[in-house]
Scaffold this active site. Structure first.
Site, PDB file in Angstrom:
ATOM      1  N   ARG A  15       5.967  -4.563   5.473  1.00  0.00           N
ATOM      2  CA  ARG A  15       6.544  -5.245   4.301  1.00  0.00           C
ATOM      3  C   ARG A  15       6.396  -4.319   3.079  1.00  0.00           C
ATOM      4  O   ARG A  15       5.810  -3.237   3.172  1.00  0.00           O
ATOM      5  CB  ARG A  15       5.846  -6.580   4.043  1.00  0.00           C
ATOM      6  CG  ARG A  15       4.388  -6.431   3.614  1.00  0.00           C
ATOM      7  CD  ARG A  15       3.723  -7.785   3.449  1.00  0.00           C
ATOM      8  NE  ARG A  15       2.504  -7.650   2.655  1.00  0.00           N
ATOM      9  CZ  ARG A  15       1.607  -8.604   2.489  1.00  0.00           C
ATOM     10  NH1 ARG A  15       1.777  -9.760   3.074  1.00  0.00           N
ATOM     11  NH2 ARG A  15       0.541  -8.418   1.743  1.00  0.00           N
ATOM     12  N   ASN A  90       0.280   4.535   3.312  1.00  0.00           N
ATOM     13  CA  ASN A  90       0.669   3.456   2.397  1.00  0.00           C
ATOM     14  C   ASN A  90      -0.225   2.217   2.533  1.00  0.00           C
ATOM     15  O   ASN A  90      -0.396   1.477   1.559  1.00  0.00           O
ATOM     16  CB  ASN A  90       2.128   3.071   2.682  1.00  0.00           C
ATOM     17  CG  ASN A  90       2.504   1.753   2.036  1.00  0.00           C
ATOM     18  OD1 ASN A  90       2.775   1.696   0.838  1.00  0.00           O
ATOM     19  ND2 ASN A  90       2.482   0.672   2.815  1.00  0.00           N
ATOM     20  N   SER A 142      -2.490   4.743  -6.905  1.00  0.00           N
ATOM     21  CA  SER A 142      -2.165   3.734  -7.925  1.00  0.00           C
ATOM     22  C   SER A 142      -2.512   4.339  -9.279  1.00  0.00           C
ATOM     23  O   SER A 142      -3.450   5.144  -9.380  1.00  0.00           O
ATOM     24  CB  SER A 142      -3.000   2.476  -7.701  1.00  0.00           C
ATOM     25  OG  SER A 142      -2.984   1.670  -8.864  1.00  0.00           O
ATOM     26  N   TYR A 155     -10.971  -1.486  -6.138  1.00  0.00           N
ATOM     27  CA  TYR A 155      -9.626  -0.965  -5.838  1.00  0.00           C
ATOM     28  C   TYR A 155      -9.386   0.330  -6.622  1.00  0.00           C
ATOM     29  O   TYR A 155      -8.923   1.327  -6.056  1.00  0.00           O
ATOM     30  CB  TYR A 155      -8.595  -2.032  -6.215  1.00  0.00           C
ATOM     31  CG  TYR A 155      -7.151  -1.631  -6.001  1.00  0.00           C
ATOM     32  CD1 TYR A 155      -6.580  -1.642  -4.734  1.00  0.00           C
ATOM     33  CD2 TYR A 155      -6.346  -1.265  -7.083  1.00  0.00           C
ATOM     34  CE1 TYR A 155      -5.246  -1.291  -4.550  1.00  0.00           C
ATOM     35  CE2 TYR A 155      -5.023  -0.914  -6.909  1.00  0.00           C
ATOM     36  CZ  TYR A 155      -4.474  -0.931  -5.635  1.00  0.00           C
ATOM     37  OH  TYR A 155      -3.155  -0.579  -5.458  1.00  0.00           O
TER      38      TYR A 155
HETATM   39  P1  NAD Z   1       1.595  -5.253   0.498  1.00  0.00           P
HETATM   40  O1  NAD Z   1       0.366  -6.081   0.494  1.00  0.00           O
HETATM   41  O2  NAD Z   1       2.921  -5.913   0.425  1.00  0.00           O
HETATM   42  O3  NAD Z   1       1.601  -4.261   1.755  1.00  0.00           O
HETATM   43  C1  NAD Z   1       0.443  -3.640   2.236  1.00  0.00           C
HETATM   44  C2  NAD Z   1       0.653  -3.335   3.696  1.00  0.00           C
HETATM   45  O4  NAD Z   1      -0.540  -2.712   4.230  1.00  0.00           O
HETATM   46  C3  NAD Z   1       0.879  -4.611   4.537  1.00  0.00           C
HETATM   47  O5  NAD Z   1       1.929  -4.362   5.445  1.00  0.00           O
HETATM   48  C4  NAD Z   1      -0.449  -4.794   5.270  1.00  0.00           C
HETATM   49  O6  NAD Z   1      -0.318  -5.480   6.493  1.00  0.00           O
HETATM   50  C5  NAD Z   1      -0.853  -3.328   5.474  1.00  0.00           C
HETATM   51  N1  NAD Z   1      -2.273  -3.165   5.791  1.00  0.00           N
HETATM   52  C6  NAD Z   1      -3.340  -3.700   5.141  1.00  0.00           C
HETATM   53  N2  NAD Z   1      -4.481  -3.336   5.746  1.00  0.00           N
HETATM   54  C7  NAD Z   1      -4.135  -2.559   6.817  1.00  0.00           C
HETATM   55  C8  NAD Z   1      -4.866  -1.887   7.830  1.00  0.00           C
HETATM   56  N3  NAD Z   1      -6.214  -1.935   7.878  1.00  0.00           N
HETATM   57  N4  NAD Z   1      -4.188  -1.174   8.759  1.00  0.00           N
HETATM   58  C9  NAD Z   1      -2.831  -1.105   8.728  1.00  0.00           C
HETATM   59  N5  NAD Z   1      -2.087  -1.741   7.803  1.00  0.00           N
HETATM   60  C10 NAD Z   1      -2.729  -2.449   6.848  1.00  0.00           C
HETATM   61  O7  NAD Z   1       1.397  -4.258  -0.724  1.00  0.00           O
HETATM   62  P2  NAD Z   1       2.368  -3.192  -1.420  1.00  0.00           P
HETATM   63  O8  NAD Z   1       2.493  -3.594  -2.826  1.00  0.00           O
HETATM   64  O9  NAD Z   1       3.583  -2.918  -0.609  1.00  0.00           O
HETATM   65  O10 NAD Z   1       1.383  -1.928  -1.399  1.00  0.00           O
HETATM   66  C11 NAD Z   1       1.580  -0.762  -0.627  1.00  0.00           C
HETATM   67  C12 NAD Z   1       0.691   0.331  -1.181  1.00  0.00           C
HETATM   68  O11 NAD Z   1       1.048   0.588  -2.536  1.00  0.00           O
HETATM   69  C13 NAD Z   1      -0.799  -0.008  -1.190  1.00  0.00           C
HETATM   70  O12 NAD Z   1      -1.559   1.126  -0.861  1.00  0.00           O
HETATM   71  C14 NAD Z   1      -1.049  -0.410  -2.621  1.00  0.00           C
HETATM   72  O13 NAD Z   1      -2.392  -0.222  -3.009  1.00  0.00           O
HETATM   73  C15 NAD Z   1      -0.108   0.538  -3.353  1.00  0.00           C
HETATM   74  N6  NAD Z   1       0.231   0.091  -4.706  1.00  0.00           N
HETATM   75  C16 NAD Z   1       0.901  -1.081  -4.907  1.00  0.00           C
HETATM   76  C17 NAD Z   1       1.193  -1.463  -6.214  1.00  0.00           C
HETATM   77  C18 NAD Z   1       1.921  -2.735  -6.530  1.00  0.00           C
HETATM   78  O14 NAD Z   1       1.994  -3.089  -7.733  1.00  0.00           O
HETATM   79  N7  NAD Z   1       2.477  -3.453  -5.576  1.00  0.00           N
HETATM   80  C19 NAD Z   1       0.799  -0.655  -7.285  1.00  0.00           C
HETATM   81  C20 NAD Z   1       0.114   0.516  -7.026  1.00  0.00           C
HETATM   82  C21 NAD Z   1      -0.152   0.894  -5.725  1.00  0.00           C
END
Ligand code: NAD
Length: 246
Positions: A15, A90, A142, A155
């Site tokens: 996702r 990711n 991030s 985090y």
């Molecule tokens: P999300 O929660 O929608 O997706 C995270 C994904 O990681 C999910 O598919 C989840 O199942 C998977 N995951 C979690 N733990 C896992 C594990 N142990 N093994 C394999 N898969 C695992 O979040 P997102 O917003 O799509 O975030 C993706 C990345 O971007 C992350 O690293 C997050 O820290 C980073 N990020 C997101 C934002 C934001 O505002 N959304 C901002 C900065 C950084």
């Protein structure tokens, strides 16, 4: 296409940002391994989108925080796809709350998934990239890893660790034909930010010069660039996609 003939692994691609990166890498020509931990249905949805782009893809289960699970995943990918050119770390989790109230087991989970998970995947993939002296590793960090966020202390620490690890590994691998970079997204419109009330969202928007959340596609475009030869002289960089916050 700029990634024709390339093979990529995207972790946590069931996702959000990971799914979009997997789809855009496929649209740029790559075959893609779509990693998930428990959300197989989500990973299959990503796979359908990869196939719609007329690219080969597989879904592959592994918990990135567990080295043995990651090593097995890499061996399976090599067996099914033959090689690996691009790794996108990711997968990540977050927690919102005061540090003083945070359970010690939760720190472990966040550090093990975000930082150790990134290290696990890099270590396992390098066994395959080093003999070929070629590869691009992209770590999803991030902006909070640079500046720190209140109520996201662990985090922020995990992402700050990813930034330092990215720079150090880029130095080790620079002469081996393997580039290592990180993307530091700001607030992106995904499930990770679903906790925000209307008031929280407004406070966040007030801090963003562009006055809107980012889209997954605005992160994935950068990932495709860093995966491709267009970024061939870029390594050890932490590149923000944050609407101007940092
Ligand atoms: P999300 O929660 O929608 O997706 C995270 C994904 O990681 C999910 O598919 C989840 O199942 C998977 N995951 C979690 N733990 C896992 C594990 N142990 N093994 C394999 N898969 C695992 O979040 P997102 O917003 O799509 O975030 C993706 C990345 O971007 C992350 O690293 C997050 O820290 C980073 N990020 C997101 C934002 C934001 O505002 N959304 C901002 C900065 C950084």
């Amino acid at each position: 296409m700029e990634l024709s003939g390339k093979t990529a692994l995207v972790t946590g691609a069931s996702r959000g940002i990971g799914r979009q990166i997997a789809i855009e890498l496929a649209k740029a020509g790559a075959s893609v391994a779509i990693n998930y931990k428990t959300d197989e249905a989500g990973a299959i949805e990503t796979l359908h989108a990869v196939r719609q782009a007329n690219r080969y893809g597989i879904t592959i289960m592994a918990d990135v925080s567990d080295y043995e699970s990651v090593r097995q995943m890499l061996d399976d990918i090599i067996q099914k796809l033959g090689k690996i050119d691009i790794l996108v770390n990711n997968a990540g989790i977050s927690h919102i709350g005061l540090f003083i109230d945070t359970d010690i087991n939760l720190w472990g989970n966040i550090m093990n998934t975000n930082l150790k998970g990134t290290m696990n995947c890099c270590h396992a993939v390098l066994r395959h990239m080093l003999p070929r002296q070629s590869g691009s590793i992209i770590n999803i960090s991030s902006i909070w890893g640079n500046v720190g966020a209140a109520c996201e202390a662990v985090y922020s620490a995990s992402k700050g660790g990813i930034n330092a690890f990215t720079k150090a590994l880029a130095k080790e691998l620079g002469a081996c034909g393997i580039r290592v970079n990180a993307i530091a997204p700001g607030a992106i419109d995904t499930d990770m930010n679903k906790w925000m009330s209307a008031e929280d969202k407004q406070i966040t928007l007030d801090q963003i010069p562009m006055k809107r959340l980012g889209k997954c596609s605005e992160v994935s475009a950068l990932a495709v660039f860093l995966a491709s030869e267009k970024s061939s002289y870029i390594t050890g960089q932490i590149i923000a996609a944050d609407g101007g916050i940092f």
